[in-house]
Write a protein that holds these residues in place. Structure first.
Motif, PDB file in Angstrom:
ATOM      1  N   THR A   1     -13.976  -6.975   1.043  1.00 45.16           N
ATOM      2  CA  THR A   1     -14.516  -5.619   1.096  1.00 45.16           C
ATOM      3  C   THR A   1     -13.372  -4.622   1.114  1.00 45.16           C
ATOM      4  OG1 THR A   1     -16.421  -6.412   2.374  1.00 45.16           O
ATOM      5  CG2 THR A   1     -16.003  -4.046   2.379  1.00 45.16           C
ATOM      6  N   ALA A   2     -13.440  -3.623   0.255  1.00 45.93           N
ATOM      7  CA  ALA A   2     -12.416  -2.588   0.220  1.00 45.93           C
ATOM      8  C   ALA A   2     -12.461  -1.755   1.495  1.00 45.93           C
ATOM      9  CB  ALA A   2     -12.614  -1.689  -1.001  1.00 45.93           C
ATOM     10  N   VAL A   3     -11.327  -1.209   1.874  1.00 44.45           N
ATOM     11  CA  VAL A   3     -11.283  -0.319   3.036  1.00 44.45           C
ATOM     12  C   VAL A   3     -12.054   0.960   2.703  1.00 44.45           C
ATOM     13  CG1 VAL A   3      -9.087  -1.256   3.851  1.00 44.45           C
ATOM     14  CG2 VAL A   3      -9.087   0.701   2.279  1.00 44.45           C
ATOM     15  N   ALA A   4     -12.411   1.686   3.753  1.00 40.23           N
ATOM     16  CA  ALA A   4     -13.242   2.881   3.570  1.00 40.23           C
ATOM     17  C   ALA A   4     -12.609   3.888   2.630  1.00 40.23           C
ATOM     18  CB  ALA A   4     -13.522   3.517   4.928  1.00 40.23           C
ATOM     19  N   ALA A   5     -11.289   4.036   2.690  1.00 42.74           N
ATOM     20  CA  ALA A   5     -10.603   5.012   1.840  1.00 42.74           C
ATOM     21  C   ALA A   5     -10.747   4.690   0.358  1.00 42.74           C
ATOM     22  CB  ALA A   5      -9.131   5.076   2.222  1.00 42.74           C
TER      23      ALA A   5
ATOM     24  N   ALA B   1      -5.703  -2.546   1.443  1.00 38.19           N
ATOM     25  CA  ALA B   1      -6.673  -2.102   0.452  1.00 38.19           C
ATOM     26  C   ALA B   1      -8.020  -2.791   0.628  1.00 38.19           C
ATOM     27  CB  ALA B   1      -6.144  -2.357  -0.958  1.00 38.19           C
ATOM     28  N   SER B   2      -8.002  -4.039   1.144  1.00 39.32           N
ATOM     29  CA  SER B   2      -9.249  -4.781   1.310  1.00 39.32           C
ATOM     30  C   SER B   2      -9.063  -5.872   2.345  1.00 39.32           C
ATOM     31  CB  SER B   2      -9.699  -5.396  -0.019  1.00 39.32           C
ATOM     32  OG  SER B   2      -8.737  -6.340  -0.471  1.00 39.32           O
ATOM     33  N   ASN B   3     -10.188  -6.371   2.833  1.00 40.74           N
ATOM     34  CA  ASN B   3     -10.207  -7.471   3.789  1.00 40.74           C
ATOM     35  C   ASN B   3     -11.065  -8.600   3.225  1.00 40.74           C
ATOM     36  OD1 ASN B   3      -8.847  -6.328   6.349  1.00 40.74           O
ATOM     37  ND2 ASN B   3     -10.334  -4.732   5.814  1.00 40.74           N
TER      38      ASN B   3
END
Length: 366
Positions: free
Chosen positions: A54-58, A347-349
């Motif tokens: 999942t991409a980070v909120a930004a 950028a993502s987890n």
């Protein structure tokens, strides 16, 4: 303690090394060299990973979808004795590989990105036995690689690397006590250099050609087995691979990203395997083994967002006359990882991912 032979292969090639450090797939096993008499084997493995993040909120917080494709691994080996002290083996494997395919339409920043790396290797080995249970082995490995990638979130970038062939070597030593089914084998595998003819495409540079230097990592394999009770075998291995020196940096990609690598790894990798095999009767044997590779932390590549693993493998061996058939299944819990676009912030987890591998190996002594 007299231990009857336990025919446990544990399927340590084919499917079982998949998802190991870097782009390791086969583990470069040479265990066929230690079979008795004239021996041939063929192995087939199928691996089905499920890897998503999942991409980070930004960056929108979108999910990537499953970005790893299923793949098949092939292997084969032939071993024969020249005399009572000298033997040889020819081994085919697919030591390194990658299959990345981010689905489109997800909103994820890397949607549509793909990467593929294929390799084939043919290894020729000689082994000499001394009178004190020690032996030495060594040989030459001829290896081919080819790769391609599409990274649309970097200036519409894509790259294709033509097949290149390189040559390396391996050398090792082993100690055996047949009366207790003991064998310890240590093998060094050299790195192999490739000069890959590369075609790059991007919005900034258009289409250009160059040569990209790629060196697959040097490694050391320690394999062991020993009888621990009547018809019971303890087996395992440790593999060290120098992934910290592995780097794929096509010229234009490095320029577009301010010096970033298309694929690289920050740390060397140690992969551990430990298992127990049990002979049930003249025809059947079973085994269970666990695998472990620690998470090193830091950022992972967007084209390889994994960090370590834990695994459990189960195998069964059916022996009839001169043939033995090994079947196995392995569950791999893939380590969580973070990716980055700038080398500084996440950028993502990628979390809670896994893979299932199944395989079969047929061996024949004649």
């Amino acid at each position: 303690m007299k231990v009857r032979h336990v025919a446990i292969a544990a399927l340590l090639g084919s499917a079982c090394m998949a998802q190991a450090g870097g782009i390791d797939r086969s583990g470069q096993s040479i265990l066929a060299l230690f079979e008795n008499g004239r021996y041939a084997e063929f192995s087939l493995g199928a691996v089905s990973p499920d890897t998503s993040g999942t991409a980070v909120a930004a960056l929108g917080g979108f999910g990537s979808g499953d970005m790893t494709s299923s793949f098949v691994q092939l292997g084969a080996a032939y071993k024969a004795d020249i005399n009572d002290r000298l033997s040889y083996a020819l081994i085919y494997d697919q030591p390194f590989g990658a299959d990345v395919d981010y689905p489109t339409g997800t909103g994820y920043f890397a949607g549509g990105a793909t990467a593929e790396l294929k390799s084939h290797a043919l290894t020729g080995l000689l082994r000499y036995k001394f009178q004190n249970n020690f032996s030495v082995h060594g040989g030459i490995r001829v290896q081919s690689i080819e790769a391609a990638a599409n990274v649309p979130f970097v200036d519409g970038y894509s790259v294709n690397g033509s097949r290149d062939i390189g040559v390396g070597y391996l050398a090792g030593v082993a100690y055996e006590r047949p009366d207790i089914a003991l064998r310890v084998a240590l093998t060094y595998n050299s790195g192999i250099e490739h000069d890959v003819a590369t075609t790059e495409n991007s919005g900034t540079f258009g289409t250009t050609t160059s040569t990209t230097q790629i060196e697959t990592p040097q490694s050391v394999n320690l394999d062991f087995q020993t009888g621990i009770a009547q018809d019971t075998l303890l087996f395992g291995g440790i593999r060290w691979a120098e992934w910290s020196e592995f780097d794929i940096s096509p010229a234009n990609y490095a320029t577009l990203t301010g010096g970033a690598s298309l694929v690289s790894y920050a740390d060397d990798v140690l992969t551990y395997t430990l298992g127990v095999g049990r002979r049930l009767n003249d025809n059947w044997a079973v085994s269970a083994s666990v695998g472990y590779e620690k998470s090193n932390g830091g950022f992972a590549s967007n084209l390889g967002p994994t960090d370590g693993f834990k695994s459990l493998a189960l195998a069964a061996v059916y022996t009839q006359d001169n043939m033995k058939i090994t079947t196995g299944i392995r569950y791999i819990n893939i380590g969580d990882a973070q990716t980055t676009l700038n080398g500084v912030t996440a950028a993502s987890n990628f979390q809670d991912n896994h893979a299932i591998a199944i395989g079969v190996k047929v061996g024949y002594t004649f």
